[in-house]
Design an enzyme around this catalytic site. Sequence first.
Site, mmCIF file in Angstrom:
data_model
loop_
_atom_site.group_PDB
_atom_site.id
_atom_site.type_symbol
_atom_site.label_atom_id
_atom_site.label_comp_id
_atom_site.label_asym_id
_atom_site.label_seq_id
_atom_site.Cartn_x
_atom_site.Cartn_y
_atom_site.Cartn_z
ATOM 1 N N SER A 1 0.797 -1.218 0.000
ATOM 2 C CA SER A 1 0.000 0.000 0.000
ATOM 3 C C SER A 1 0.831 1.270 0.000
ATOM 4 O O SER A 1 0.374 2.304 -0.472
ATOM 5 C CB SER A 1 -0.950 -0.004 1.192
ATOM 6 O OG SER A 1 -0.254 -0.179 2.406
ATOM 7 N N HIS B 1 -5.415 -3.059 -2.734
ATOM 8 C CA HIS B 1 -5.079 -2.113 -3.807
ATOM 9 C C HIS B 1 -5.006 -2.786 -5.172
ATOM 10 O O HIS B 1 -4.497 -2.192 -6.119
ATOM 11 C CB HIS B 1 -3.759 -1.403 -3.491
ATOM 12 C CG HIS B 1 -3.826 -0.601 -2.233
ATOM 13 N ND1 HIS B 1 -4.297 0.689 -2.209
ATOM 14 C CD2 HIS B 1 -3.514 -0.923 -0.953
ATOM 15 C CE1 HIS B 1 -4.250 1.137 -0.963
ATOM 16 N NE2 HIS B 1 -3.790 0.176 -0.185
ATOM 17 N N LYS C 1 -11.750 0.876 -1.527
ATOM 18 C CA LYS C 1 -10.770 1.560 -2.380
ATOM 19 C C LYS C 1 -11.314 1.628 -3.811
ATOM 20 O O LYS C 1 -12.243 2.398 -4.050
ATOM 21 C CB LYS C 1 -9.408 0.903 -2.197
ATOM 22 C CG LYS C 1 -8.892 1.293 -0.805
ATOM 23 C CD LYS C 1 -7.709 0.577 -0.288
ATOM 24 C CE LYS C 1 -7.386 1.128 1.112
ATOM 25 N NZ LYS C 1 -6.617 0.228 1.936
#
Length: 380
Positions: free
Chosen positions: A180, A208, A234
């Site tokens: 990350s 991610h 996200k």
Amino acid sequence: MTSLDHFAAAKLASLDAASLRRQLRPVLRRQNAVVERNGQRLISFSCNDYLNLSTHPGVIAASMAATRQYGAGAGASRLVTGDHPLYRDLELRLAALKSTGDAVVFGSGYLANTGIIPVLAGEGDAIFIDELAHACIWAGAKLSGAAVVMFRHNDLDHLASRLTAQRWRHALIATDGVFSMDGDLAPIPALAALAAEHGAWLMTDDAHGVGVLNAGRGSAHGASVPLQMGTLSKAIGSYGGYLCASKAVCDLIRNRARSFIYTTGLPPGVVAASIASLDIIAADAAFCALPVRKARRFTTALGLPDAQSPIVPLILGSAEAALAAQTRLEAEGFLVAAIRPPTVPEGTSRLRFAFAAAHEDAEIQRLAALVRDLVPVVAA
Ligand SMILES: *Cc1c(COP(=O)(O)O)cnc(C)c1O
């Protein structure tokens, strides 16, 4: 002052002295990576909303419709009366996206990791974790009571030696798929092979990766990974966490994970937003590829190695240097967060650029030009 207030004030003073004190600063998020702070319009390179789906009109409409139909909150834990019909719909879509037998949704990614890991490992077991893995993997491992063993970042030889040296009944290997704060990828196929060789279970955290790598399928796509967790907060643009795994594993998690059982279900509008986003992701591979393409424009412009994910770090060293760089870019209309310890190791404070589908190429070129001019100044 009470002794409690003295304690708090002294702790804060030491954070201040080290440039490590954090401040909350209200942000208004607008469409397409634009935010407003103190009345200033900024282009954000700090949101993890890689596909800008949190402000997508279709996603917002789905969320509002579900709120009208089912109410603002879930009302109880999923195992009591909080399991509104949208939940199963979401889990089936996640399992389809990841090609696993089933999926189970949690309140957040953090709750997922702190819930999953203690179900799968306990006393007598060992958990092997990449040194740069996310804080919530470490938190889950600590809660489990298993031996926690760190291996050097993406270092398969080090992991192999640790697997051999440690005594264990069951072993779990846990890593971020996309790191990350560094934006690099774990060597997932090689980790899967090593896990198989040692009889260990591999868990990847795809926070991610989902929505942006491998046509949106994520970092573990094509590899043999029995435990694929991730977040809906996200690229999915909503909120929540999940585990994609076999039906047996997911059923066990629903029965045993404390952060699944003893917490209220997600609001219907949040779950509906995730479903709408996943439908967009499943239907449009070219759209999913945009964030990495944008990140590569930036790395190319600066002569850096090609970005492997939407995240590009620029390591500046001291916390002061990172904060100064952030301030300079903000004056030019760009929001780029300075990341400091303890989020990253001491001496590696950095700017972290997060690229999104809606970033315009001209903005990226202007940002790259600013960074090129700025970095010698802040590093000096
Ligand atoms: C953000 C993040 C999480 C936590 O997810 P939330 O849904 O925000 O709680 C977990 N793992 C990694 C690698 C992350 O980057």
